[in-house]
Design a protein around this motif. Sequence first.
Motif, mmCIF file in Angstrom:
data_model
loop_
_atom_site.group_PDB
_atom_site.id
_atom_site.type_symbol
_atom_site.label_atom_id
_atom_site.label_comp_id
_atom_site.label_asym_id
_atom_site.label_seq_id
_atom_site.Cartn_x
_atom_site.Cartn_y
_atom_site.Cartn_z
ATOM 1 N N ARG A 108 2.470 3.951 -3.274
ATOM 2 C CA ARG A 108 3.729 3.851 -2.534
ATOM 3 C C ARG A 108 3.561 4.485 -1.139
ATOM 4 N N GLY A 109 3.984 3.767 -0.123
ATOM 5 C CA GLY A 109 3.921 4.270 1.242
ATOM 6 C C GLY A 109 2.717 3.818 2.039
ATOM 7 N N ASP A 110 1.675 3.327 1.364
ATOM 8 C CA ASP A 110 0.465 2.934 2.092
ATOM 9 C C ASP A 110 0.710 1.753 3.020
ATOM 10 N N LEU A 111 1.505 0.784 2.571
ATOM 11 C CA LEU A 111 1.768 -0.374 3.424
ATOM 12 C C LEU A 111 2.623 0.011 4.624
ATOM 13 N N ALA A 112 3.539 0.952 4.431
ATOM 14 C CA ALA A 112 4.346 1.419 5.561
ATOM 15 C C ALA A 112 3.463 2.068 6.623
ATOM 16 N N GLU A 113 2.471 2.826 6.192
ATOM 17 C CA GLU A 113 1.540 3.437 7.139
ATOM 18 C C GLU A 113 0.733 2.368 7.859
ATOM 19 N N LEU A 114 0.359 1.330 7.135
ATOM 20 C CA LEU A 114 -0.411 0.246 7.739
ATOM 21 C C LEU A 114 0.420 -0.463 8.812
ATOM 22 N N LEU A 115 1.717 -0.610 8.559
ATOM 23 C CA LEU A 115 2.579 -1.288 9.514
ATOM 24 C C LEU A 115 2.793 -0.486 10.801
ATOM 25 N N SER B 87 5.710 -0.898 -4.279
ATOM 26 C CA SER B 87 6.857 -1.655 -4.773
ATOM 27 C C SER B 87 6.849 -3.083 -4.230
ATOM 28 N N PRO B 88 7.515 -4.006 -4.943
ATOM 29 C CA PRO B 88 7.654 -5.365 -4.413
ATOM 30 C C PRO B 88 8.311 -5.385 -3.034
ATOM 31 N N LYS B 89 9.287 -4.502 -2.806
ATOM 32 C CA LYS B 89 9.963 -4.461 -1.509
ATOM 33 C C LYS B 89 8.985 -4.157 -0.381
ATOM 34 N N GLU B 90 8.047 -3.240 -0.629
ATOM 35 C CA GLU B 90 7.051 -2.911 0.391
ATOM 36 C C GLU B 90 6.176 -4.122 0.710
ATOM 37 N N VAL B 91 5.802 -4.839 -0.342
ATOM 38 C CA VAL B 91 4.974 -6.037 -0.141
ATOM 39 C C VAL B 91 5.727 -7.060 0.703
ATOM 40 N N LEU B 92 6.994 -7.290 0.372
ATOM 41 C CA LEU B 92 7.758 -8.313 1.078
ATOM 42 C C LEU B 92 8.049 -7.922 2.521
ATOM 43 N N GLU B 93 8.133 -6.631 2.796
ATOM 44 C CA GLU B 93 8.284 -6.182 4.189
ATOM 45 C C GLU B 93 7.072 -6.572 5.016
ATOM 46 N N VAL B 94 5.892 -6.503 4.412
ATOM 47 C CA VAL B 94 4.668 -6.900 5.112
ATOM 48 C C VAL B 94 4.638 -8.413 5.296
ATOM 49 N N VAL B 95 5.002 -9.145 4.261
ATOM 50 C CA VAL B 95 5.056 -10.610 4.353
ATOM 51 C C VAL B 95 6.012 -11.022 5.467
#
Length: 237
Positions: free
Chosen positions: A30-37, A60-68
Amino acid sequence: MNAVVYLGPSLPLAAAAEELDAEFLPPIARGDLAELLKRPELPKAIGIVDGKFLSTLCVSPKEVLEVVDRGVKVFGSSSMGALRAAECHHWGMVGVGKIFEAYRTGEVDADDEVAIAFDEETGAPLSEPMVNLRFAVASALESAVVGPATAEAFLHAATSLYFPQRSARAALHAIRGAVPEDEHAALARYFATTAPDTKADDARLLLRAMRDYLTGNRQQTIERAVGVHRGGVALPA
Protein backbone atom coordinates in the motif's frame (compact mmCIF):
# COMPACT_ATOMS: atom_id res chain seq x y z
CA MET A 1 11.89 5.09 -18.09
CA ASN A 2 9.40 2.85 -19.88
CA ALA A 3 8.56 0.05 -17.44
CA VAL A 4 8.41 -0.69 -13.72
CA VAL A 5 7.76 -4.19 -12.39
CA TYR A 6 7.01 -5.17 -8.79
CA LEU A 7 8.60 -8.58 -8.47
CA GLY A 8 9.50 -10.96 -5.66
CA PRO A 9 9.64 -14.72 -5.20
CA SER A 10 7.50 -15.67 -8.21
CA LEU A 11 10.44 -15.32 -10.60
CA PRO A 12 14.18 -14.77 -10.02
CA LEU A 13 15.33 -11.29 -10.94
CA ALA A 14 17.95 -12.60 -13.38
CA ALA A 15 15.31 -14.55 -15.29
CA ALA A 16 13.00 -11.53 -15.34
CA ALA A 17 15.72 -9.25 -16.68
CA GLU A 18 16.20 -11.61 -19.62
CA GLU A 19 12.58 -11.02 -20.64
CA LEU A 20 12.25 -7.25 -20.20
CA ASP A 21 14.44 -4.19 -19.73
CA ALA A 22 12.67 -2.63 -16.76
CA GLU A 23 13.11 -1.16 -13.31
CA PHE A 24 12.42 -4.06 -10.97
CA LEU A 25 11.13 -3.11 -7.52
CA PRO A 26 10.35 -5.30 -4.48
CA PRO A 27 6.86 -6.76 -3.91
CA ILE A 28 4.28 -4.01 -3.93
CA ALA A 29 2.59 -2.66 -0.80
CA ARG A 30 0.00 0.00 0.00
CA GLY A 31 1.32 3.43 -0.96
CA ASP A 32 3.96 2.30 -3.45
CA LEU A 33 1.95 3.35 -6.49
CA ALA A 34 1.27 6.76 -4.95
CA GLU A 35 5.02 7.26 -4.55
CA LEU A 36 5.54 6.21 -8.15
CA LEU A 37 3.00 8.79 -9.31
CA LYS A 38 5.09 11.52 -7.66
CA ARG A 39 7.94 10.96 -10.08
CA PRO A 40 8.42 13.67 -12.71
CA GLU A 41 8.29 11.07 -15.48
CA LEU A 42 5.78 8.24 -15.28
CA PRO A 43 6.48 4.82 -16.78
CA LYS A 44 4.51 3.79 -19.83
CA ALA A 45 3.75 0.41 -18.27
CA ILE A 46 3.67 -1.10 -14.78
CA GLY A 47 3.73 -4.79 -14.01
CA ILE A 48 2.48 -6.17 -10.70
CA VAL A 49 3.59 -9.71 -9.99
CA ASP A 50 4.23 -10.01 -6.24
CA GLY A 51 2.91 -8.04 -3.30
CA LYS A 52 3.07 -7.80 0.46
CA PHE A 53 0.21 -8.49 2.87
CA LEU A 54 -0.50 -9.57 6.47
CA SER A 55 1.92 -7.34 8.44
CA THR A 56 1.90 -4.78 5.59
CA LEU A 57 -1.20 -3.33 3.96
CA CYS A 58 -1.60 -4.68 0.44
CA VAL A 59 -2.03 -2.52 -2.64
CA SER A 60 -5.70 -1.65 -3.15
CA PRO A 61 -7.79 -1.75 -6.34
CA LYS A 62 -8.35 2.01 -5.94
CA GLU A 63 -4.60 2.63 -6.10
CA VAL A 64 -4.34 0.56 -9.27
CA LEU A 65 -7.20 2.42 -10.93
CA GLU A 66 -5.68 5.79 -10.04
CA VAL A 67 -2.62 4.78 -12.05
CA VAL A 68 -4.75 3.52 -14.94
CA ASP A 69 -6.59 6.87 -14.93
CA ARG A 70 -3.22 8.60 -15.37
CA GLY A 71 -2.80 6.79 -18.68
CA VAL A 72 -0.31 4.15 -17.53
CA LYS A 73 -0.94 0.59 -18.72
CA VAL A 74 -0.96 -1.73 -15.71
CA PHE A 75 -0.40 -5.48 -16.08
CA GLY A 76 -0.95 -8.14 -13.41
CA SER A 77 -0.15 -11.82 -13.08
CA SER A 78 0.97 -14.67 -10.84
CA SER A 79 0.28 -13.46 -7.31
CA MET A 80 -0.95 -10.08 -6.03
CA GLY A 81 -0.98 -8.96 -9.65
CA ALA A 82 -3.42 -11.72 -10.58
CA LEU A 83 -5.69 -10.87 -7.66
CA ARG A 84 -5.86 -7.19 -8.52
CA ALA A 85 -6.22 -7.84 -12.25
CA ALA A 86 -9.21 -10.11 -11.59
CA GLU A 87 -10.82 -7.19 -9.74
CA CYS A 88 -9.76 -4.41 -12.08
CA HIS A 89 -9.64 -5.85 -15.60
CA HIS A 90 -13.05 -4.36 -16.45
CA TRP A 91 -11.54 -0.89 -15.89
CA GLY A 92 -8.38 -1.25 -17.93
CA MET A 93 -5.89 -3.35 -15.97
CA VAL A 94 -4.47 -6.16 -18.11
CA GLY A 95 -4.56 -9.62 -16.54
CA VAL A 96 -2.11 -12.20 -17.85
CA GLY A 97 -1.76 -15.93 -17.29
CA LYS A 98 -3.52 -18.96 -15.92
CA ILE A 99 -3.69 -17.77 -12.32
CA PHE A 100 -5.37 -14.51 -13.32
CA GLU A 101 -7.83 -16.50 -15.41
CA ALA A 102 -8.58 -18.85 -12.51
CA TYR A 103 -9.43 -15.89 -10.28
CA ARG A 104 -11.36 -14.12 -13.03
CA THR A 105 -13.60 -17.15 -13.61
CA GLY A 106 -13.99 -18.02 -9.94
CA GLU A 107 -12.20 -21.37 -10.17
CA VAL A 108 -9.99 -19.99 -7.40
CA ASP A 109 -11.22 -17.35 -4.98
CA ALA A 110 -9.15 -17.40 -1.78
CA ASP A 111 -6.32 -14.88 -1.39
CA ASP A 112 -4.12 -17.40 0.41
CA GLU A 113 -3.98 -19.54 -2.74
CA VAL A 114 -1.09 -17.34 -3.92
CA ALA A 115 0.41 -16.64 -0.50
CA ILE A 116 3.88 -17.88 0.40
CA ALA A 117 6.58 -17.15 2.93
CA PHE A 118 9.80 -15.71 1.53
CA ASP A 119 13.12 -14.33 2.70
CA GLU A 120 12.79 -10.54 2.89
CA GLU A 121 16.48 -10.00 2.08
CA THR A 122 16.99 -12.43 -0.79
CA GLY A 123 13.41 -12.85 -2.03
CA ALA A 124 13.86 -16.63 -2.03
CA PRO A 125 10.59 -18.54 -1.47
CA LEU A 126 10.35 -20.52 1.77
CA SER A 127 7.08 -22.30 0.97
CA GLU A 128 4.98 -23.17 -2.09
CA PRO A 129 1.76 -21.45 -3.17
CA MET A 130 -1.43 -23.50 -3.16
CA VAL A 131 -2.32 -22.33 -6.65
CA ASN A 132 0.92 -23.80 -8.03
CA LEU A 133 0.12 -27.11 -6.36
CA ARG A 134 -3.38 -27.05 -7.87
CA PHE A 135 -2.13 -26.52 -11.41
CA ALA A 136 0.56 -29.17 -10.92
CA VAL A 137 -1.95 -31.75 -9.72
CA ALA A 138 -4.32 -30.87 -12.55
CA SER A 139 -1.49 -31.55 -14.99
CA ALA A 140 -0.61 -34.79 -13.17
CA LEU A 141 -4.22 -35.93 -13.48
CA GLU A 142 -4.32 -35.08 -17.18
CA SER A 143 -1.09 -37.04 -17.71
CA ALA A 144 -2.39 -40.01 -15.67
CA VAL A 145 0.43 -39.71 -13.15
CA VAL A 146 -2.18 -40.17 -10.42
CA GLY A 147 -5.87 -40.89 -10.18
CA PRO A 148 -8.61 -38.57 -8.88
CA ALA A 149 -8.61 -40.01 -5.34
CA THR A 150 -4.89 -39.41 -4.83
CA ALA A 151 -5.15 -35.94 -6.34
CA GLU A 152 -8.02 -35.08 -4.01
CA ALA A 153 -6.15 -36.41 -0.97
CA PHE A 154 -3.06 -34.37 -1.88
CA LEU A 155 -5.01 -31.16 -2.37
CA HIS A 156 -6.92 -31.66 0.87
CA ALA A 157 -3.65 -32.13 2.74
CA ALA A 158 -2.08 -29.08 1.10
CA THR A 159 -5.01 -26.78 1.84
CA SER A 160 -4.98 -27.94 5.46
CA LEU A 161 -1.46 -26.58 5.91
CA TYR A 162 -0.90 -22.99 7.03
CA PHE A 163 0.66 -21.24 4.05
CA PRO A 164 4.17 -20.69 5.52
CA GLN A 165 4.47 -24.48 5.98
CA ARG A 166 2.81 -25.41 2.70
CA SER A 167 4.85 -27.41 0.19
CA ALA A 168 4.52 -30.45 -2.04
CA ARG A 169 6.85 -32.36 0.26
CA ALA A 170 4.74 -31.59 3.34
CA ALA A 171 1.51 -32.59 1.60
CA LEU A 172 3.08 -35.80 0.29
CA HIS A 173 4.27 -36.64 3.79
CA ALA A 174 0.75 -36.09 5.14
CA ILE A 175 -0.85 -38.56 2.69
CA ARG A 176 1.81 -41.28 2.89
CA GLY A 177 0.01 -44.54 3.64
CA ALA A 178 -3.39 -43.09 2.77
CA VAL A 179 -3.00 -43.42 -1.02
CA PRO A 180 -1.60 -46.21 -3.22
CA GLU A 181 2.17 -46.45 -2.77
CA ASP A 182 2.88 -46.44 -6.51
CA GLU A 183 0.84 -43.26 -7.05
CA HIS A 184 2.50 -41.60 -4.07
CA ALA A 185 5.93 -42.38 -5.52
CA ALA A 186 4.88 -41.23 -8.98
CA LEU A 187 3.56 -37.93 -7.66
CA ALA A 188 6.73 -37.35 -5.64
CA ARG A 189 8.83 -37.93 -8.79
CA TYR A 190 6.56 -35.63 -10.75
CA PHE A 191 7.00 -32.76 -8.30
CA ALA A 192 10.75 -33.34 -8.22
CA THR A 193 11.13 -33.30 -12.01
CA THR A 194 8.40 -32.03 -14.32
CA ALA A 195 5.71 -30.23 -12.33
CA PRO A 196 4.97 -26.77 -13.75
CA ASP A 197 5.74 -23.57 -11.85
CA THR A 198 2.66 -21.65 -12.89
CA LYS A 199 3.53 -18.50 -10.97
CA ALA A 200 6.87 -18.25 -12.75
CA ASP A 201 5.34 -19.10 -16.12
CA ASP A 202 2.70 -16.40 -15.70
CA ALA A 203 5.31 -13.86 -14.62
CA ARG A 204 7.26 -14.51 -17.82
CA LEU A 205 4.07 -14.07 -19.85
CA LEU A 206 3.44 -10.72 -18.14
CA LEU A 207 6.93 -9.50 -18.97
CA ARG A 208 6.54 -10.57 -22.59
CA ALA A 209 3.14 -8.87 -22.81
CA MET A 210 4.68 -5.68 -21.45
CA ARG A 211 7.51 -5.94 -23.95
CA ASP A 212 5.04 -6.37 -26.80
CA TYR A 213 3.04 -3.37 -25.59
CA LEU A 214 6.11 -1.16 -25.28
CA THR A 215 7.37 -2.11 -28.74
CA GLY A 216 3.99 -1.41 -30.29
CA ASN A 217 2.86 -4.98 -30.90
CA ARG A 218 -0.62 -4.43 -29.48
CA GLN A 219 -2.17 -7.52 -31.13
CA GLN A 220 0.43 -9.82 -29.58
CA THR A 221 -0.19 -8.14 -26.22
CA ILE A 222 -3.88 -8.96 -26.48
CA GLU A 223 -3.19 -12.55 -27.48
CA ARG A 224 -0.87 -13.08 -24.53
CA ALA A 225 -3.36 -11.52 -22.13
CA VAL A 226 -6.57 -13.25 -23.19
CA GLY A 227 -5.62 -16.22 -25.32
CA VAL A 228 -2.90 -17.97 -23.42
CA HIS A 229 -5.28 -20.14 -21.38
CA ARG A 230 -7.09 -21.80 -24.27
CA GLY A 231 -6.69 -25.53 -24.19
CA GLY A 232 -5.61 -25.56 -20.55
CA VAL A 233 -6.66 -28.13 -18.00
CA ALA A 234 -9.44 -27.60 -15.48
CA LEU A 235 -8.44 -27.24 -11.86
CA PRO A 236 -9.58 -29.95 -9.46
CA ALA A 237 -11.61 -28.73 -6.52
